[in-house]
Write a protein that holds these residues in place. Structure first.
Motif, mmCIF file in Angstrom:
data_model
loop_
_atom_site.group_PDB
_atom_site.id
_atom_site.type_symbol
_atom_site.label_atom_id
_atom_site.label_comp_id
_atom_site.label_asym_id
_atom_site.label_seq_id
_atom_site.Cartn_x
_atom_site.Cartn_y
_atom_site.Cartn_z
ATOM 1 N N ARG B 92 -39.334 2.701 -54.046
ATOM 2 C CA ARG B 92 -39.160 3.778 -53.133
ATOM 3 C C ARG B 92 -39.435 3.419 -51.835
ATOM 4 O O ARG B 92 -39.194 4.267 -50.805
ATOM 5 C CB ARG B 92 -39.984 4.924 -53.500
ATOM 6 N N ASN B 95 -35.817 3.056 -50.057
ATOM 7 C CA ASN B 95 -35.049 4.260 -49.104
ATOM 8 C C ASN B 95 -35.978 4.920 -48.530
ATOM 9 O O ASN B 95 -35.878 6.254 -48.203
ATOM 10 C CB ASN B 95 -33.982 4.967 -49.999
ATOM 11 N N MET B 97 -38.631 6.663 -49.268
ATOM 12 C CA MET B 97 -39.030 7.969 -49.790
ATOM 13 C C MET B 97 -40.329 8.338 -49.569
ATOM 14 O O MET B 97 -40.751 9.561 -49.475
ATOM 15 C CB MET B 97 -38.822 7.766 -51.471
ATOM 16 N N LEU B 100 -41.708 11.041 -47.023
ATOM 17 C CA LEU B 100 -41.810 12.459 -47.096
ATOM 18 C C LEU B 100 -43.182 13.150 -47.353
ATOM 19 O O LEU B 100 -43.300 14.308 -47.134
ATOM 20 C CB LEU B 100 -40.837 12.806 -48.352
ATOM 21 N N ILE B 127 -33.511 8.036 -42.261
ATOM 22 C CA ILE B 127 -32.230 8.548 -42.576
ATOM 23 C C ILE B 127 -31.046 7.708 -42.575
ATOM 24 O O ILE B 127 -30.267 7.498 -43.521
ATOM 25 C CB ILE B 127 -31.880 10.010 -41.615
ATOM 26 N N ARG B 130 -31.416 5.785 -45.698
ATOM 27 C CA ARG B 130 -31.041 6.324 -46.831
ATOM 28 C C ARG B 130 -29.389 6.549 -46.919
ATOM 29 O O ARG B 130 -28.876 6.837 -48.054
ATOM 30 C CB ARG B 130 -31.634 7.975 -47.106
ATOM 31 N N MET B 131 -28.810 6.324 -45.797
ATOM 32 C CA MET B 131 -27.507 6.673 -45.705
ATOM 33 C C MET B 131 -26.701 5.213 -46.061
ATOM 34 O O MET B 131 -25.523 5.093 -46.714
ATOM 35 C CB MET B 131 -26.852 6.782 -44.352
ATOM 36 N N MET B 135 -30.135 6.668 -54.206
ATOM 37 C CA MET B 135 -31.200 6.373 -55.422
ATOM 38 C C MET B 135 -30.532 7.513 -56.402
ATOM 39 O O MET B 135 -29.834 8.553 -56.209
ATOM 40 C CB MET B 135 -32.335 6.992 -54.750
#
Lengths: 434, 297, 341
Positions: B92, B95, B97, B100, B127, B130-131, B135
């Motif tokens: 994680r 990306n 994660m 968050l 962001i 993550r683009m 996942m």
């Protein structure tokens, strides 16, 4: 491992008995609660049903119980609820979403959360007093539908916030992660996922909030809701009946008929609305003078003043038909009537009013054209619970029947709103599962 | 075996020869110097990303303690290890994660090649990360929307796609996820009417739609039955020609079946990394051997 | 789904933008105040607006209570304030501070009626002294039986029913009986809703209570009104229109007032409403079971309006038991007077 002894077996019977007792107790309590509710509704229906009819729904308040109705109250309740919904629901959703999805969990948000829970328990009269100070006196919104809607909106805001938070919390975290993992921003996640998926819960909570607001009396009386009001707020569209704007006025005295208009003009007292109230029915008298030396010239002109549907051009031709008067329409759309005395300049004119003894100089305008789309929001109003409250304390027992009938109307509205909530929840939940 | 990355678009002080920088690290990672005999030269992997001395804290808890690991392009790298060893935490990081949740801190680097961006660097927008890196989660988590909208979502968040582009991409992704034939007639039905295995393939299609460079799989089959599991495993093998795969798994057979490289983690540290065959048949570390043979974990 | 949300959002934004549309001034008579006076004003407003020549004039009436009405009145927010008592010192001062001048107009009388249960056969009339023995603060917890008030009455429980302390009825009754507004014993069954008192007295053989005449008039079959002994003449007088009009039902007849903002009288609609009330209101007052003033009194009131005579005849004090002629003969003043009388 212990084996099952006789004591264990008899223990089962005892445990089952306790279970049964609890079930019976629950059923009894439920029956009692429902019974009381049914009794109340039946009683209300028995008292009020006879009065409930089309007449009752479409009549204004009256001193005669048999003539009195709830027209203005139904419209007032509906409009106030509309404003309440338009304020409490978006604000409540925004606040709930912020607290759940944006705010960091720290001492500040903890305080905010505790206070929201507390606000839901504040007596409604306190809200009324606060609204009187804030909306009526400080923001100068008057004792209007807007003020009432905002007051009730604040009153039920905590309920909407709590409902939103509950609904948002029910969305599994894994859905949020999936959205963020796709590269969504926080707003995109909220807009595409959190809000649509929690909408059924939010709507249910919001309608429960509105059902509470619809029955409130105390805060509305505090902010100045009316009891007797025999007209409806202006419609959001359509043309105003023509009216005159009073440009000046002064006390009229027959002995002072020669009072020059210039003096009168200094006393500007605002404008007036439709249709020419202080004039004799169907007839206006124009009186004017051009300078202090000349005598008052008078002309009597019959106009269908009561007809709000008379168009401006019809009015102009009606006035032009009088030999002493001429009417023109200014670029601003205002009708100006001038004394068309031959050989002299057209002058200002004024209208004398025998009944009131006032002299009024004015021009006639077609109401500034159309109604403003939100004129109604500043209008005076009454609501159903206030009518009920008023009637229930009247000496004439026939008013009690009206109060019961109003109760039925209120109950029906509440049931309808709850019905819509249930239906919406069913519709929206159907497609959403985790 | 080590490629020369093209640092063309990279600017600023970070600009450096990535290959030169990476190679000593890779050498130290006990990479298969003589490639195993069943390795085809055509697949000779390049490095897609590399973790360098990556530390991660949840608040005061030190979850990753200096993990360094290369991720080979168009290969499947499996992360194995007992519960709590930090393998999901590591995954994680790729990306972001963890961003968050509050109180997450990264130290060290995960460098995405060839443009040499530090994914966990301070100036990098999660962001944007993550683009490029998508996942697939442990439990199938389709959105409660239609099948079509599930796949289209990652395109919608980007914006700027026409209707037909979106529908083309949805079809391509569903085909890649071997779901097109089953769903082409019911694209606008709710996704949660699909079976668990189909839902997970839908999630794979969703993560493929944005043309990611890496897909992270976080125990993707732990909620599925054996048949659906097999299907997902096949799919992972199929898509690795398009994308680099990093998969966390509890299932030793799965790791040995599907992955090309395996990393064994324990207590937040990387214990062993190497070609899967080597790690499973001839582990260098005692702990790895004990874990693989089921003696703990 | 999202399109719908977007639409809703757009609609909402538009609504917020439009909210500040200016309100048009209207031909309106704004009235608020006492709920006791409300039925009279409601009747007049209804009849006034039904007249063809008043078409377009809007009359609104609220029931914020006498105090609540004055609060708005002294801020200039309403044209007319309904009051079941005269304007008091604080209100006078605030009005003067805000530059509000007003015209005080008595418009009707209410006969405060003292009632007992119909099965009560031992009392038909009562003196103010006897009422004071029952209701004075000192009686609290002590005067609990009928014979403690008058030895000729039986030794039975005395059950008191009275208006709640927020009502003008309570103020007037305590003023008339105990000589000081709001000075009363506290151990009695109190309610702001007079119908509750009607119910209470009609079910309790040993009850005594008081409320406005209209509540007695609507429930004559359930209640028995007592004659009040006029302290001046010594004669017992039953509540009736005649007795109120000729001033013999004292001190229990109380005037109902309206207070008109002098500036509002410049508006023809307000002037017309007030004149309509004074000229044609009497039968309407009667219809809603209040007692109209004598015709001369309405003439005098009209005269006040025409001459714009401002000020109060009460000097900021609640004075009970004044005859209607006295109310009009007392000098008007905008100032606070030292002594009530």
């Amino acid at each position: 491992m212990a084996t099952l002894t006789d004591a264990h077996i008899s223990g089962i019977a005892r445990r089952r008995r306790i279970d049964l007792c609890f079930a019976v107790a629950g059923a009894v309590v439920l029956t009692l609660a429902l019974g009381v509710l049914v009794a109340l509704v039946t009683n209300l229906a028995k008292d009020g049903a006879a009065r409930l009819g089309w007449d009752f729904l479409t009549s204004f308040p009256s001193r005669r119980a048999g003539d009195a109705g709830v027209k203005s109250a139904i419209v007032g309740t509906a409009l106030v609820m509309f404003v309440t919904a338009c304020t409490a629901i978006p604000l409540g959703i925004a606040a709930g979403l912020y607290l759940e999805e944006y705010a960091r969990k720290n001492w500040f948000t903890a305080i905010v959360e505790i206070n929201i829970a507390n606000l839901a328990g504040v007596p409604s009269i306190i809200w009324g007093l606060m609204a009187l100070g804030l909306f009526v006196y400080w923001m100068n919104l008057g004792r209007s539908i807007l003020t009432a809607g905002l007051t009730l909106g604040l009153l039920v805001l905590p309920i909407v916030i709590v409902a939103t938070r509950e609904a948002v919390r029910a969305i599994p975290q894994i859905i949020r992660e999936a959205s963020y993992a796709c590269g969504a921003t926080r707003l995109q996640t909220v807009w595409h996922h959190i809000l649509p998926y929690s909408l059924s819960g939010i709507i249910t909570g919001s309608i429960i909030a509105l059902s509470r607001a619809i029955g409130e009396t105390a805060p509305l009386i505090t902010i100045g809701a009316l009891t007797y009001i025999a007209f409806l707020p202006p419609p959001p569209f359509g043309e105003r009946p023509w009216h005159y704007d009073v440009e000046s006025r002064a006390t009229f005295d027959t002995a002072q008929r020669t009072q020059p208009l210039e003096d009168v003009s200094r006393d500007i007292s605002g404008s007036h609305d439709s249709p020419t109230p202080s004039l004799r029915d169907g007839e206006i008298t124009f009186a004017w003078r051009l300078d202090p030396g000349t005598p008052i010239t008078q002309s009597r002109l019959s106009l269908p003043l009561s007809s709000g549907s008379m168009s401006l051009s019809d009015l102009v031709s009606a006035i032009d038909a009088d030999e002493n008067l001429a009417a023109t329409i200014s670029r601003a759309g205002r009708l100006r009537i001038t004394a068309d005395a031959p050989g002299e300049d057209p002058g200002e004119f004024c209208i004398t009013n025998d009944t009131t003894g006032l002299i009024e100089a004015f021009s006639i305008a077609p109401g500034g054209g159309r109604y403003g789309a939100t004129d109604w929001i500043m209008s005076e109003f009454t609501v159903l619970p206030i009518q009920m409250f008023n009637w229930v304390s009247r000496p004439d027992s026939r008013f009690q029947v009206n109060a019961a009938a109003t109760g039925l109307v209120l109950l029906t509205l509440t049931l309808m709103m709850n019905g819509i909530a249930i239906w919406l929840r069913y519709r929206l939940r159907r497609s959403i599962s985790w | 075996m080590v490629t020369t990355p093209t640092p063309s678009e990279n600017t600023g002080s970070n600009q450096m020869n990535a290959a030169a920088d990476v190679s000593p690290l890779v050498a130290s990672m006990a990479l298969p110097q003589p490639l195993p005999s069943d390795f085809e030269p055509a697949q000779s992997p390049t490095i897609k990303a590399v973790a360098e001395n990556l530390h991660f804290h949840y608040g005061k808890f030190h979850a990753l303690k200096g993990v360094s690991l290369p991720i080979m392009q168009n290969q499947i790298t499996a992360l194995i290890g007992p519960s709590g060893c930090g393998k999901s935490t590591f995954l994680r990081c790729f990306n972001r994660m963890h961003d968050l949740y509050p109180n997450s801190t990264y130290q060290g680097a995960i460098r995405l090649l060839p443009d040499d961006i530090n994914l966990v660097g301070p100036g990098i927008d999660p962001i944007a990360v993550r683009m490029r890196i998508s996942m697939v989660f442990q439990k199938p988590n389709p959105f409660p929307k239609s099948i079509f909208e599930n796949v289209a979502f990652s395109l919608r968040v980007r914006g700027g796609f026409s209707r037909s582009e979106i529908s083309d991409e949805v079809e391509r992704s569903l085909r890649s996820a071997a779901l097109w034939d089953e769903t082409k007639d019911r694209l606008h039905e709710p996704a949660n009417k699909l079976s668990g295995g189909q839902q997970q393939r839908l999630c794979i299609a969703r993560s493929l739609a944005s043309h990611p460079e890496i897909i992270l799989f976080d125990e993707p089959t732990s909620a599925l039955d054996p048949k659906a599991t097999r299907r997902i495993e096949e799919l992972m093998t199929e898509i690795k020609s398009q994308v680099t795969v990093l998969v966390v798994t509890h299932n030793m057979q799965q790791a040995s079946r599907v992955s090309d490289y395996t990393a064994f983690m324990y207590l937040g540290e990387l214990i062993e990394y190497g070609p899967t065959a080597k790690v499973f048949q001839n582990p260098a570390n005692q702990l790895t051997e004990e874990y693989i043979s089921g003696r703990f974990g | 789904m999202n399109h719908r949300i977007t639409l809703l959002f757009a609609f909402y934004s538009a609504l917020v933008l439009f909210m500040h549309a200016p309100a048009h001034a209207q031909t309106m008579v704004r009235i608020d105040g006492s709920s006791t006076v409300y039925p009279i004003i409601e009747a007049v407003a209804e009849e006034f607006q039904a007249k063809r020549e008043h078409r377009g004039i809007k009359v609104t009436v609220g029931i914020s209570g006498t105090g609540g009405g004055f609060k708005k009145f002294v801020r200039g927010e309403i044209d007319i304030s309904n009051a079941s008592r005269p304007i008091l010192v604080n209100e006078l001062l605030e009005a003067r501070q805000n530059g509000i001048e007003f015209i005080e107009l008595p418009v009707a009388f209410d006969a405060l009626t003292v009632v007992v249960n119909p099965r009560n056969d031992f009392v038909t009339q009562i003196t103010v002294d006897e009422l004071r023995k029952m209701w004075e603060p000192a009686a609290q917890g002590k005067v609990m039986r009928w014979n403690q008030v008058n030895p000729s009455w039986p030794d039975e429980n005395l059950n008191l029913y009275g208006a709640g302390s927020d009502s003008g009825t309570f103020d007037y009754f305590t003023e008339a009986v105990n000589g000081k507004a709001k000075s009363s014993r506290g151990d009695f069954t109190a309610s702001e809703d007079d119908n509750t008192l009607v119910q209470g007295v009609s079910r309790d053989r040993l009850a005594i209570g008081y409320f406005g005449y209209a509540y007695y008039a609507e429930n004559k079959d359930k209640l028995k009104a007592l004659a009040i002994v006029n302290p001046a003449t010594g004669k017992a007088v039953y509540p009736s229109e005649a007795a109120v009009k000729d001033g013999t039902y004292a001190p229990m007849s109380r005037p109902a007032f309206i207070y008109v903002n002098k500036k509002s009288l410049e508006k023809s609609e307000v002037r017309r409403f007030v004149e309509f009330l004074l000229k044609e209101g009497a039968p309407l007052v009667e219809e809603v079971k209040y007692v109209p003033l004598p015709a001369e009194a309405y003439e005098k009131a009209l005269d006040r309006v025409r001459k714009l005579e401002t000020g109060t005849a009460f000097g900021g004090h609640n004075i009970a038991g004044l005859h209607i002629d006295e109310i009009f003969s007392r000098p008007l003043s905008n100032d606070v007077s030292d002594s009530p009388r």
